[in-house]
Design an enzyme around this catalytic site. Structure first.
Site, PDB file in Angstrom:
ATOM      1  N   TYR A 295      21.911   6.646  27.963  1.00  0.00           N
ATOM      2  CA  TYR A 295      20.594   7.131  28.397  1.00  0.00           C
ATOM      3  C   TYR A 295      19.591   7.000  27.263  1.00  0.00           C
ATOM      4  O   TYR A 295      18.521   6.415  27.434  1.00  0.00           O
ATOM      5  CB  TYR A 295      20.684   8.596  28.856  1.00  0.00           C
ATOM      6  CG  TYR A 295      19.367   9.120  29.383  1.00  0.00           C
ATOM      7  CD1 TYR A 295      18.996   8.884  30.698  1.00  0.00           C
ATOM      8  CD2 TYR A 295      18.483   9.819  28.558  1.00  0.00           C
ATOM      9  CE1 TYR A 295      17.776   9.350  31.181  1.00  0.00           C
ATOM     10  CE2 TYR A 295      17.272  10.281  29.025  1.00  0.00           C
ATOM     11  CZ  TYR A 295      16.929  10.038  30.344  1.00  0.00           C
ATOM     12  OH  TYR A 295      15.722  10.489  30.819  1.00  0.00           O
TER      13      TYR A 295
ATOM     14  N   ASP B 152      11.477   4.947  46.743  1.00  0.00           N
ATOM     15  CA  ASP B 152      12.588   5.814  46.336  1.00  0.00           C
ATOM     16  C   ASP B 152      13.807   5.438  47.175  1.00  0.00           C
ATOM     17  O   ASP B 152      13.672   4.855  48.253  1.00  0.00           O
ATOM     18  CB  ASP B 152      12.224   7.302  46.559  1.00  0.00           C
ATOM     19  CG  ASP B 152      12.982   8.237  45.628  1.00  0.00           C
ATOM     20  OD1 ASP B 152      12.336   8.875  44.771  1.00  0.00           O
ATOM     21  OD2 ASP B 152      14.226   8.329  45.747  1.00  0.00           O
TER      22      ASP B 152
ATOM     23  N   GLY C 100      14.464   7.019  37.794  1.00  0.00           N
ATOM     24  CA  GLY C 100      15.384   6.970  36.665  1.00  0.00           C
ATOM     25  C   GLY C 100      16.597   7.812  36.960  1.00  0.00           C
ATOM     26  O   GLY C 100      16.528   8.734  37.775  1.00  0.00           O
TER      27      GLY C 100
ATOM     28  N   GLY D  65      10.419   6.481  42.319  1.00  0.00           N
ATOM     29  CA  GLY D  65      11.002   7.813  42.139  1.00  0.00           C
ATOM     30  C   GLY D  65      10.131   8.882  42.766  1.00  0.00           C
ATOM     31  O   GLY D  65      10.075  10.022  42.308  1.00  0.00           O
ATOM     32  N   VAL D  66       9.463   8.505  43.848  1.00  0.00           N
ATOM     33  CA  VAL D  66       8.401   9.346  44.419  1.00  0.00           C
ATOM     34  C   VAL D  66       8.930  10.569  45.177  1.00  0.00           C
ATOM     35  O   VAL D  66       8.157  11.488  45.462  1.00  0.00           O
ATOM     36  CB  VAL D  66       7.494   8.480  45.339  1.00  0.00           C
ATOM     37  CG1 VAL D  66       8.176   8.251  46.697  1.00  0.00           C
ATOM     38  CG2 VAL D  66       6.105   9.077  45.500  1.00  0.00           C
TER      39      VAL D  66
END
Lengths: 255, 255
Positions: free
Chosen positions: B157, B36, B77, B12-13
């Site tokens: 979630y 990512d 996420g 998720g960078v």
């Protein structure tokens, strides 16, 4: 960690986790004012000898402190083998008294760190009692409440660590919203300190053996101190109201 | 923080907390390998484009990584407004798959950090379900278990953040005892990121307004990243199996 020139009071500075915390904070450029009953055997920027079991003694120590501070590490504490009155006074009532006395001097962005314990993990079982005690708002009122709600001496250590975790959770956010001073607990598991033997005596062989299979070893005091230093530093500036376990994973095995 | 020359994978960078984590780790001398779906717009030591929703894609990305690593930050996420299948796959099943695939490459003293959420705080209400899912030991087995135990889409979630916190607590200590690699979660409250609006849509005005009175503001992503960096660094070497709230005190107001 960003601690340069922060002026931080460390109680229990003469041994164990307190001494290691002072070392790490000073190594990162903080100005450490130590407090303890006993003389320290390490370099500090200032030292005040004090027995933190009574509000008058605490107030006398507070009068010797500078007008502005950046943090307070409440590390002084006695084990469950001590007189139960002293456990209540030093580990809870006196700690709260010192926090309240110093809060007006701690600058926005400052931090209070309280040393709780893995042995406080069962606070949810008695949360209503702990909330009621947390609502007393002075040392004397707390003592009066305790006279009406006596604590079993054999579990007084655990009781006041639980009470500390609950008080910390209830008090941190109101103070943060008013003053921008954060407050958190650290919950060590077993630690190699001068009072490790007292914990073994207090908990008994069965619990000690059970825990021994669930962990690598007791912590070194500097490993706990490193987490305390993080909670004092700007890197933790959005961490507030929490109880941070520093136990090498021991508490997680009880989930 | 001691991070010099540590080789750390950050998923998720390309945005939000992932991008800030990469920035802080690199500023402290770490070597960051980003992953990512989307191209990053920041300096990294290496970047691998990957959709982490499927084991084949994860395995293909893993084949491009070096043989030894010092850490893994699982920050990728999707919010609850995404397809529920993708929430399960990216936020839980794929995360576990990546951890298991990389664990043998992470050196003793290394660290895995998983981004959970304040919205996972109610895990004790469903702990038996989460433990059962945690006992499935592959992506496919987890998917099969979920087909038999369907999750309400409107709370998926929260469900998979709870499940992540429980899996982290159960898995961290066995891995630490075997490999000396630590694993912890961070639980952010509201954060100014590209998906903040999705959370507002997911939770509704009532919850958002209630929380607004209990906190100063949402976090900046760098404030969460600073706590993640601490959990990667040697300063946290005795912190294992925990879930660290980084929410400016919000969760403590629900004690």
């Amino acid at each position: 960690m960003k601690l340069t020139s922060k002026r931080i009071v460390v109680t229990g500075v003469s041994s164990g986790i307190g001494a290691e915390t002072a070392r790490i904070l000073r190594a990162h450029g903080a100005i450490v004012i130590g407090m303890d009953r006993n003389e320290p055997h390490l370099s500090l920027d200032h030292f005040i000898q004090a027995d933190l079991s009574h509000p008058d003694a605490i107030d006398a120590a507070v009068r010797q402190l500078p007008d502005t501070l950046d943090g307070l590490c409440n590390i002084a504490g006695v084990p469950g083998t001590a007189d139960p009155q002293r456990v209540a006074q030093i580990n809870y009532l006196g700690l709260r008294h010192l926090c309240a006395a110093l809060l007006p001097r701690i600058r926005a962005g400052g931090s209070i760190v309280n040393v709780a314990s893995i042995l406080g993990a069962e606070w949810p079982l008695r949360v209503d009692l702990h909330k009621a005690l947390a609502r007393t708002d002075s040392f004397a009122d707390g003592q009066a409440w305790l006279a009406e709600h006596p604590v079993p001496p054999e579990s007084c250590y655990q009781y006041f660590k639980e009470a500390l975790i609950v008080w910390n959770a209830l008090q941190a956010q109101p103070w943060f919203l008013q003053t921008s001073v954060r407050m958190n607990c650290v919950a060590p598991g077993p630690v190699f300190t001068p009072i490790l033997g007292d914990f073994v005596a207090m908990l008994g062989k069965e619990r000690i053996d059970a825990d021994a299979h669930r962990m690598k070893r007791p912590a070194y005091a500097d490993e706990v101190a490193a987490a305390i230093a993080f909670l004092c530093a700007d890197e933790s500036r959005w961490v507030n109201g929490i109880n941070l376990p520093v136990d090498g994973g021991l508490a997680s095995t009880y989930v």
